[in-house]
Design a protein around this motif. Structure first.
Motif, PDB file in Angstrom:
ATOM      1  N   GLY A  42     -19.024  -1.325  37.448  1.00 55.73           N
ATOM      2  CA  GLY A  42     -19.588  -0.803  36.212  1.00 55.73           C
ATOM      3  C   GLY A  42     -20.830  -1.526  35.738  1.00 55.73           C
ATOM      4  N   THR A  43     -21.283  -2.555  36.464  1.00 59.14           N
ATOM      5  CA  THR A  43     -22.456  -3.321  36.043  1.00 59.14           C
ATOM      6  C   THR A  43     -23.588  -3.126  37.033  1.00 59.14           C
ATOM      7  OG1 THR A  43     -21.059  -5.007  35.023  1.00 59.14           O
ATOM      8  CG2 THR A  43     -23.343  -5.613  35.476  1.00 59.14           C
ATOM      9  N   LEU A  44     -24.741  -2.703  36.539  1.00 53.72           N
ATOM     10  CA  LEU A  44     -25.908  -2.569  37.394  1.00 53.72           C
ATOM     11  C   LEU A  44     -26.624  -3.902  37.517  1.00 53.72           C
ATOM     12  CD1 LEU A  44     -27.546   0.773  36.225  1.00 53.72           C
ATOM     13  CD2 LEU A  44     -26.566   0.300  38.460  1.00 53.72           C
ATOM     14  N   PRO A  45     -27.189  -4.207  38.673  1.00 54.77           N
ATOM     15  CA  PRO A  45     -28.029  -5.390  38.767  1.00 54.77           C
ATOM     16  C   PRO A  45     -29.188  -5.271  37.793  1.00 54.77           C
ATOM     17  CG  PRO A  45     -27.577  -4.459  40.944  1.00 54.77           C
ATOM     18  CD  PRO A  45     -27.095  -3.463  39.935  1.00 54.77           C
ATOM     19  N   PRO A 117     -39.614 -16.329  28.325  1.00 58.78           N
ATOM     20  CA  PRO A 117     -38.328 -16.717  27.736  1.00 58.78           C
ATOM     21  C   PRO A 117     -37.641 -15.563  27.000  1.00 58.78           C
ATOM     22  CG  PRO A 117     -39.927 -18.456  27.395  1.00 58.78           C
ATOM     23  CD  PRO A 117     -40.681 -17.283  27.955  1.00 58.78           C
ATOM     24  N   TYR A 118     -38.424 -14.711  26.360  1.00 58.78           N
ATOM     25  CA  TYR A 118     -37.835 -13.526  25.713  1.00 58.78           C
ATOM     26  C   TYR A 118     -37.211 -12.615  26.758  1.00 58.78           C
ATOM     27  CZ  TYR A 118     -37.516  -8.950  23.497  1.00 58.78           C
ATOM     28  OH  TYR A 118     -37.056  -7.728  23.051  1.00 58.78           O
ATOM     29  N   GLN A 119     -37.922 -12.394  27.875  1.00 57.30           N
ATOM     30  CA  GLN A 119     -37.374 -11.560  28.943  1.00 57.30           C
ATOM     31  C   GLN A 119     -36.112 -12.184  29.534  1.00 57.30           C
ATOM     32  OE1 GLN A 119     -38.626  -8.577  29.666  1.00 57.30           O
ATOM     33  NE2 GLN A 119     -40.340  -8.807  28.235  1.00 57.30           N
ATOM     34  N   SER A 125     -28.384 -11.618  28.119  1.00 58.63           N
ATOM     35  CA  SER A 125     -27.545 -10.840  27.200  1.00 58.63           C
ATOM     36  C   SER A 125     -27.185  -9.464  27.748  1.00 58.63           C
ATOM     37  CB  SER A 125     -28.262 -10.662  25.864  1.00 58.63           C
ATOM     38  OG  SER A 125     -29.392  -9.808  25.998  1.00 58.63           O
ATOM     39  N   GLY A 126     -27.936  -9.010  28.766  1.00 63.98           N
ATOM     40  CA  GLY A 126     -27.724  -7.667  29.293  1.00 63.98           C
ATOM     41  C   GLY A 126     -28.397  -6.588  28.459  1.00 63.98           C
ATOM     42  N   PRO A 284     -30.634   7.328  30.642  1.00 60.51           N
ATOM     43  CA  PRO A 284     -29.765   6.169  30.841  1.00 60.51           C
ATOM     44  C   PRO A 284     -30.380   5.189  31.842  1.00 60.51           C
ATOM     45  CG  PRO A 284     -28.522   8.213  30.976  1.00 60.51           C
ATOM     46  CD  PRO A 284     -29.971   8.596  30.956  1.00 60.51           C
ATOM     47  N   ARG A 285     -30.016   3.928  31.745  1.00 57.02           N
ATOM     48  CA  ARG A 285     -30.561   2.909  32.646  1.00 57.02           C
ATOM     49  C   ARG A 285     -30.274   3.273  34.098  1.00 57.02           C
ATOM     50  NH1 ARG A 285     -29.251  -3.079  30.117  1.00 57.02           N
ATOM     51  NH2 ARG A 285     -30.855  -3.761  31.593  1.00 57.02           N
TER      52      ARG A 285
END
Length: 299
Positions: A42-45, A117-119, A125-126, A284-285
């Motif tokens: 359920g998690t995309l890279p 750092p923001y990226q 955090s995902g 969607p992503r």
């Protein structure tokens, strides 16, 4: 003011590259292993991981910035001496350049200041980019100057060349942005040196976040010697953000690359990415990622 590469270290690497044969890295460092562990169900890279890691840790990244700004500095005084030299696209030159004060125009993010750092926080955090978190990061005033830019802009200022920053940071971030620039050692003549998104330009219709109106504003007061950015839109207006539209916008000016226009690398974000999925950020992503993979060449 490089936060990763002191001048002495950069010189040592550059000298070594000129005097010794390069040593091949072990195979594991130049290609991925044959198989990697699958992502949790359920998690995309995260598509941005390698891009941010490269931007933050690769010495090659810093050397590209040093090379770009040093090359620009070597050419700058010749540009000043040529009264016909102008780096604005013809559509943005709305006043004759002859007799105007010389200037250089720079984008800010990933051209002057490093926001990786923001990226990195988004990767951890995902999450994805959002205006509130971005504004909060800007207000921290912790973005560091990228390699070579402080020395170059200070050189320009010492020679009477105005340093103008055209950024798509919102205009209400002007004070924190100017403070961040100053604390990193970048020359800032005053608030008018920062033309953020939302800057009003009389008799010019703003197109989205395009910078054309602000370049026209600069053209009324300055002869622009050079422009610097990490996006095509930092140099010229892109009417259609797709492969054909981007090529069409840049085609008349490819001869200016490396002399009037200096393009810096940014694999972490930019208009090039949504051009791969029809600029549809509402998708969607998973769907955006599928279309990006579909855009790749396999032969």
């Amino acid at each position: 003011m490089s936060h990763r590469l002191p001048a002495a270290l950069a010189a040592a690497f550059l000298l070594a590259g000129c005097t010794a044969q390069s040593v091949k890295a072990p195979p594991s460092t130049v290609r991925p292993p044959a198989a990697s562990a699958p992502a949790p169900a359920g998690t995309l890279p995260d598509d941005n991981l390698n891009a941010v890691a490269w931007s933050q840790t690769a010495l090659e990244h810093d050397l590209i910035y040093l090379q770009t700004y040093r090359d620009a500095e070597a050419r700058l005084l010749a540009a000043v001496a040529d009264p016909n030299w102008d780096a604005l696209p013809k559509d943005d030159r709305v006043a004759p350049a002859k007799g105007l004060k010389p200037a250089i125009v720079l984008d800010i993010d990933e051209t002057v200041l490093d926001n990786t750092p923001y990226q990195a926080r988004l990767i951890k955090s995902g999450g994805e980019f959002n205006e509130a978190d971005w504004a909060a990061w800007c207000k921290e005033q912790r973005a560091r100057a990228l390699p070579g830019v402080v020395e170059f802009t200070q050189f320009a200022a010492r020679h009477g060349i105005a340093v103008i920053y055209i950024s798509n940071r919102a205009k209400d971030l002007d004070e924190v942005t100017l403070a961040n620039l100053r604390q990193e050692g970048l020359p800032v003549a005053g608030p008018e040196a920062f033309l953020g998104l939302g800057t009003f330009v009389e008799d010019c219709e703003q197109i989205g976040s395009e910078k054309g109106c602000r370049r026209q504003l600069v053209s009324r007061k300055y002869r622009v010697l050079m422009q610097f950015g990490d996006q095509i839109g930092d140099f010229v207006t892109v009417l259609a953000n797709n492969a054909e539209g981007r090529q069409k916008a840049m085609a008349p000016y490819t001869g200016w690359i490396g002399s009037r226009w200096f393009v810096l690398p940014n694999p972490t974000y930019g208009a090039w990415e949504p051009a791969l999925f029809n600029n549809d950020w509402t998708a969607p992503r998973e769907e955006r990622r599928r279309q990006k993979i579909q855009s790749l060449r396999f032969d």
